[in-house]
Design an enzyme around this catalytic site. Structure first.
Site, PDB file in Angstrom:
ATOM      1  N   ASP A 106       0.920  -1.331  -0.102  1.00  0.00           N
ATOM      2  CA  ASP A 106      -0.090   0.108  -0.076  1.00  0.00           C
ATOM      3  C   ASP A 106       0.816   1.247  -0.004  1.00  0.00           C
ATOM      4  O   ASP A 106       2.043   1.222   0.580  1.00  0.00           O
ATOM      5  CB  ASP A 106      -0.904   0.037   1.189  1.00  0.00           C
ATOM      6  N   HIS A 156      -6.017   3.272  -3.856  1.00  0.00           N
ATOM      7  CA  HIS A 156      -5.957   3.409  -2.449  1.00  0.00           C
ATOM      8  C   HIS A 156      -6.217   4.926  -1.986  1.00  0.00           C
ATOM      9  O   HIS A 156      -5.439   5.616  -1.110  1.00  0.00           O
ATOM     10  CB  HIS A 156      -4.625   3.244  -1.891  1.00  0.00           C
ATOM     11  N   HIS A 250       3.636  -2.243   3.008  1.00  0.00           N
ATOM     12  CA  HIS A 250       3.793  -1.006   2.666  1.00  0.00           C
ATOM     13  C   HIS A 250       5.037  -0.821   1.586  1.00  0.00           C
ATOM     14  O   HIS A 250       6.241  -0.958   2.375  1.00  0.00           O
ATOM     15  CB  HIS A 250       3.701   0.028   3.647  1.00  0.00           C
TER      16      HIS A 250
HETATM   17 NI    NI Z   1      -2.540   3.169   3.243  1.00  0.00          NI
END
Ligand code: NI
Length: 293
Positions: A106, A156, A250
């Site tokens: 992400d 996102h 991430h």
């Molecule tokens: Ni995020």
């Protein structure tokens, strides 16, 4: 051979001196180099003898780790070339992808993503990237590379705000903005939404459904952003994942990228195969939330 040569030298010394100076018929002392040569020859014979004796031992004795091969110890046997460390081969997956897990990243793409894409390519692995509109616009080439490589690209949002605090229009705007950036970079439409923080409610679900998108959450949270420790990330991902899992990481953190090779190898060691979300869940239903398959 070396000893024979030395013997000749010594013998020549005796014979040579015998004729001319019989009173002092001491052989000439060999030089240091000759002594060294002789010692090396004797050692070589010892090695050969030890090796011969070792070879004659019954195999069950030789196979006992306590019994050392003297030739090996003395460096007579050339050590076998260590095979080059191979990158792990993908585990076999059946058509139903029954051992598949999705590794997802992400908040990018950002600087560390470039290295991540190289690792994924080297490991012959597909992943999923949930990108923000801003980062997608800043790095359209990286999105294009992801798309070409077969990774899944998901939405996102624009601002990374909690969507459960927004009204329908705001949520729809967040989704549209990121979708537009993804489409501009790749020419493809995103079909997965990951609401920031996984924060969602019925409004988010409805907005996603209206956009024809499914919601991808996760069942394995590495908390990589919090501890920023590659071995913890790898440990959590590989111990908690099971077939069908969706693993959250991430790609904006270099320490996460540092963990990825270990994650892939660890999953494969468990018989799991990391894949893109589009492979794990090939036909997602719009408006449906998936935490795993
Ligand atoms: Ni995020």
């Amino acid at each position: 051979m070396r000893r024979a040569a030395l013997a000749t030298v010594v013998l020549t010394g005796i014979v040579g001196t015998a004729g001319t100076a019989p009173a002092a018929a001491l052989p000439a002392a060999p030089g240091a180099a000759q002594v060294q040569e002789s010692v090396a020859g004797i050692q070589s014979d010892m090695r050969a003898g030890a090796q011969a004796a070792y070879s004659q031992l019954p195999s069950h004795v030789r196979n006992n780790p306590a019994v050392k091969n003297p030739a090996k110890q003395l460096g007579l046997v050339k050590p076998k070339k260590q095979p080059k460390k191979k990158t792990s081969k993908p585990a076999k997956t059946d058509p139903n992808c029954s051992n598949c897990v999705a590794i997802t990243f992400d908040d990018g793409p950002a600087a560390p993503t470039k290295r991540l894409l190289k690792i994924l390519e080297r490991k012959d692995t597909h992943a999923s990237f949930f990108v923000t509109a801003g980062n997608a616009k800043r790095n359209p080439q990286m999105l294009k590379s992801m798309e070409r490589a077969g990774h899944t690209i998901g939405n996102h949002s624009i601002t990374h705000r909690r969507m459960d605090t927004l009204d329908y229009g705001q949520v729809a705007g967040e989704i549209e903005g990121a979708n537009k950036a993804i489409k501009a970079a790749t020419g493809q439409s995103a079909r997965w939404l990951r609401p920031p923080y996984g924060a969602m409610n019925d409004t988010v679900t409805k907005a996603a459904r209206d956009k024809g998108m499914a919601i991808a959450l996760w069942d394995v949270d590495t908390l990589d952003w919090k501890h920023k420790n590659p071995s913890t990330t790898c440990n959590v991902a590989t111990t908690q994942a099971s077939a069908g899992s969706i693993i959250l990481m991430h790609d904006i953190h270099a320490q996460t990228v540092d963990a990825v090779e270990c994650v892939i190898d660890g999953l494969r060691a468990k018989g799991l195969e990391p894949v893109a979300l589009d492979r794990l869940l090939a036909t997602p239903h719009p408006g449906k939330t998936y935490t795993r398959r």
